[in-house]
Write an enzyme that holds these catalytic residues in place. Structure first.
Site, PDB file in Angstrom:
ATOM      1  N   PRO A   1      75.714 -12.543  69.137  1.00  0.00           N
ATOM      2  CA  PRO A   1      74.892 -11.327  68.786  1.00  0.00           C
ATOM      3  C   PRO A   1      73.909 -11.322  69.692  1.00  0.00           C
ATOM      4  O   PRO A   1      73.251 -12.171  70.205  1.00  0.00           O
ATOM      5  CB  PRO A   1      74.461 -11.601  67.523  1.00  0.00           C
ATOM      6  CG  PRO A   1      74.856 -13.234  66.914  1.00  0.00           C
ATOM      7  CD  PRO A   1      75.917 -13.353  67.755  1.00  0.00           C
ATOM      8  N   ASN A   2      73.711  -9.974  70.094  1.00  0.00           N
ATOM      9  CA  ASN A   2      72.642  -9.461  70.976  1.00  0.00           C
ATOM     10  C   ASN A   2      72.700  -9.413  72.455  1.00  0.00           C
ATOM     11  O   ASN A   2      72.122  -8.986  73.287  1.00  0.00           O
ATOM     12  CB  ASN A   2      71.207 -10.228  70.418  1.00  0.00           C
ATOM     13  CG  ASN A   2      70.871  -9.747  69.225  1.00  0.00           C
ATOM     14  OD1 ASN A   2      70.702  -8.568  68.871  1.00  0.00           O
ATOM     15  ND2 ASN A   2      70.572 -10.643  68.137  1.00  0.00           N
TER      16      ASN A   2
ATOM     17  N   ARG B   1      67.164  -6.797  77.339  1.00  0.00           N
ATOM     18  CA  ARG B   1      66.663  -7.372  76.199  1.00  0.00           C
ATOM     19  C   ARG B   1      65.838  -8.581  76.603  1.00  0.00           C
ATOM     20  O   ARG B   1      66.210  -9.552  77.344  1.00  0.00           O
ATOM     21  CB  ARG B   1      67.773  -8.281  75.233  1.00  0.00           C
ATOM     22  CG  ARG B   1      67.468  -9.239  74.583  1.00  0.00           C
ATOM     23  CD  ARG B   1      68.577 -10.198  73.810  1.00  0.00           C
ATOM     24  NE  ARG B   1      68.203 -11.058  73.044  1.00  0.00           N
ATOM     25  CZ  ARG B   1      68.802 -11.832  72.833  1.00  0.00           C
ATOM     26  NH1 ARG B   1      69.851 -12.520  73.189  1.00  0.00           N
ATOM     27  NH2 ARG B   1      68.635 -12.657  71.552  1.00  0.00           N
TER      28      ARG B   1
ATOM     29  N   TYR C   1      65.681 -13.811  79.136  1.00  0.00           N
ATOM     30  CA  TYR C   1      67.317 -13.757  79.582  1.00  0.00           C
ATOM     31  C   TYR C   1      67.644 -13.148  80.908  1.00  0.00           C
ATOM     32  O   TYR C   1      68.642 -12.989  81.117  1.00  0.00           O
ATOM     33  CB  TYR C   1      67.717 -12.870  78.315  1.00  0.00           C
ATOM     34  CG  TYR C   1      67.802 -13.386  76.993  1.00  0.00           C
ATOM     35  CD1 TYR C   1      68.604 -14.628  76.529  1.00  0.00           C
ATOM     36  CD2 TYR C   1      66.847 -12.730  76.081  1.00  0.00           C
ATOM     37  CE1 TYR C   1      68.389 -15.124  75.567  1.00  0.00           C
ATOM     38  CE2 TYR C   1      66.591 -13.653  74.810  1.00  0.00           C
ATOM     39  CZ  TYR C   1      67.388 -14.507  74.291  1.00  0.00           C
ATOM     40  OH  TYR C   1      67.284 -15.243  73.302  1.00  0.00           O
TER      41      TYR C   1
ATOM     42  N   ASN D   1      78.533 -18.832  74.067  1.00  0.00           N
ATOM     43  CA  ASN D   1      77.202 -18.426  73.850  1.00  0.00           C
ATOM     44  C   ASN D   1      77.088 -17.718  72.551  1.00  0.00           C
ATOM     45  O   ASN D   1      77.348 -16.576  72.527  1.00  0.00           O
ATOM     46  CB  ASN D   1      76.399 -17.682  74.838  1.00  0.00           C
ATOM     47  CG  ASN D   1      74.798 -17.702  74.666  1.00  0.00           C
ATOM     48  OD1 ASN D   1      74.518 -17.863  73.633  1.00  0.00           O
ATOM     49  ND2 ASN D   1      74.281 -17.248  75.892  1.00  0.00           N
TER      50      ASN D   1
ATOM     51  N   ALA E   1      72.329 -16.244  68.263  1.00  0.00           N
ATOM     52  CA  ALA E   1      71.599 -16.621  66.986  1.00  0.00           C
ATOM     53  C   ALA E   1      72.350 -17.485  66.292  1.00  0.00           C
ATOM     54  O   ALA E   1      71.872 -18.521  65.308  1.00  0.00           O
ATOM     55  CB  ALA E   1      70.725 -15.644  66.493  1.00  0.00           C
TER      56      ALA E   1
ATOM     57  N   GLU F   1      79.041 -25.179  75.509  1.00  0.00           N
ATOM     58  CA  GLU F   1      78.143 -24.293  74.782  1.00  0.00           C
ATOM     59  C   GLU F   1      77.126 -23.962  75.687  1.00  0.00           C
ATOM     60  O   GLU F   1      76.407 -24.714  76.653  1.00  0.00           O
ATOM     61  CB  GLU F   1      77.517 -24.923  73.831  1.00  0.00           C
ATOM     62  CG  GLU F   1      76.182 -24.294  73.148  1.00  0.00           C
ATOM     63  CD  GLU F   1      75.572 -25.275  71.986  1.00  0.00           C
ATOM     64  OE1 GLU F   1      76.176 -26.358  71.889  1.00  0.00           O
ATOM     65  OE2 GLU F   1      74.609 -24.876  71.437  1.00  0.00           O
TER      66      GLU F   1
ATOM     67  N   HIS G   1      73.617 -21.834  76.777  1.00  0.00           N
ATOM     68  CA  HIS G   1      72.483 -20.965  76.538  1.00  0.00           C
ATOM     69  C   HIS G   1      71.542 -20.472  77.835  1.00  0.00           C
ATOM     70  O   HIS G   1      71.376 -21.172  78.680  1.00  0.00           O
ATOM     71  CB  HIS G   1      71.430 -21.733  75.543  1.00  0.00           C
ATOM     72  CG  HIS G   1      72.164 -21.799  74.177  1.00  0.00           C
ATOM     73  ND1 HIS G   1      72.645 -20.970  73.349  1.00  0.00           N
ATOM     74  CD2 HIS G   1      72.711 -22.757  73.727  1.00  0.00           C
ATOM     75  CE1 HIS G   1      73.207 -21.498  72.227  1.00  0.00           C
ATOM     76  NE2 HIS G   1      73.033 -22.805  72.464  1.00  0.00           N
TER      77      HIS G   1
ATOM     78  N   ARG H   1      61.584 -23.499  73.319  1.00  0.00           N
ATOM     79  CA  ARG H   1      61.244 -22.347  72.711  1.00  0.00           C
ATOM     80  C   ARG H   1      61.078 -22.493  71.123  1.00  0.00           C
ATOM     81  O   ARG H   1      60.669 -23.650  70.803  1.00  0.00           O
ATOM     82  CB  ARG H   1      62.469 -21.186  72.767  1.00  0.00           C
ATOM     83  CG  ARG H   1      62.552 -20.977  74.275  1.00  0.00           C
ATOM     84  CD  ARG H   1      63.583 -19.880  74.372  1.00  0.00           C
ATOM     85  NE  ARG H   1      63.311 -18.389  73.581  1.00  0.00           N
ATOM     86  CZ  ARG H   1      64.534 -17.604  73.363  1.00  0.00           C
ATOM     87  NH1 ARG H   1      65.624 -17.749  73.646  1.00  0.00           N
ATOM     88  NH2 ARG H   1      63.934 -16.545  72.810  1.00  0.00           N
TER      89      ARG H   1
HETATM   90  C1  DHK Z   1      70.506 -16.602  73.098  1.00  0.00           C
HETATM   91  C2  DHK Z   1      70.315 -15.920  71.868  1.00  0.00           C
HETATM   92  O1  DHK Z   1      70.609 -14.821  71.456  1.00  0.00           O
HETATM   93  C3  DHK Z   1      69.397 -16.713  70.947  1.00  0.00           C
HETATM   94  O2  DHK Z   1      69.526 -16.565  69.555  1.00  0.00           O
HETATM   95  C4  DHK Z   1      69.603 -18.309  71.448  1.00  0.00           C
HETATM   96  C5  DHK Z   1      70.559 -17.859  73.704  1.00  0.00           C
HETATM   97  C6  DHK Z   1      69.362 -18.724  72.770  1.00  0.00           C
HETATM   98  C7  DHK Z   1      70.401 -18.026  75.038  1.00  0.00           C
HETATM   99  O3  DHK Z   1      69.550 -18.520  75.573  1.00  0.00           O
HETATM  100  O4  DHK Z   1      71.155 -17.563  75.625  1.00  0.00           O
HETATM  101  O5  DHK Z   1      68.334 -18.842  70.620  1.00  0.00           O
END
Ligand code: DHK
Length: 150
Positions: free
Chosen positions: A16-17, A24, A29, A80, A83, A104, A106, A113
């Site tokens: 998600p996202n 974003r 990011y 990845n 959340a 995994e 991130h 964080r």
């Molecule tokens: C991406 C997200 O969307 C967050 O919810 C994670 C992760 C971290 C990232 O760092 O890629 O907490």
């Protein structure tokens, strides 16, 4: 139609996202888009002799279905889960069930964080974890598979 690459397929899953990458919270990011990430990761996979299948979804069930479908068809998974990393026992169980090597990733260093990001349900069922390397983390994950898979 090209023939499959000899080392099999890496499934690259984003949760998600992550479709919002590039716009974003760029301070966290970065400015690369999801398309950039998928292009770079696919190029790294192909250079190492793998095919790459990329999927992003904001829906937990879609990610679960993709993990299930990888069983017997993929050589490894790069995930990845966004959340869902911090909430999803279901994704954890799916990764355990399919018995595939998984990395995994991130983008941000989750340990720098908020405290709720410090725990991952997925880490214990993944072979390796890469955090805080920015979008390079995906290429590092491909590199890990390049060094560890036949
Ligand atoms: C991406 C997200 O969307 C967050 O919810 C994670 C992760 C971290 C990232 O760092 O890629 O907490």
């Amino acid at each position: 139609m090209t023939s499959p690459r000899p080392r099999g397929t890496l499934l690259i899953l984003n949760g998600p996202n992550l479709n919002l990458l590039g716009t974003r919270e760029p301070g966290i990011y970065g400015t690369a888009s999801l398309a950039d990430v998928e292009r770079l990761t696919t190029a790294a996979a192909e250079a190492a002799g793998f095919d790459a299948t990329c999927l992003q979804s904001n829906h937990e069930g879609v990610l679960l279905d993709a993990i299930h479908a990888a069983r017997g068809t993929a050589a490894g998974i790069i995930i990845n889960a966004g959340a869902y990393t911090h909430t999803s026992v279901a994704l954890r169980d799916a990764l355990a069930a399919v018995e595939l090597p998984a990395v995994e990733v991130h983008i941000s260093n989750v340990h720098l964080r908020e405290e709720f990001r410090h725990h991952s349900y997925l880490s214990a069922v993944c072979t390796a974890v890469i955090v805080g390397a920015g979008i390079h983390g995906y290429e590092l994950a491909v590199n890990f598979f390049d060094k560890t898979l036949a």
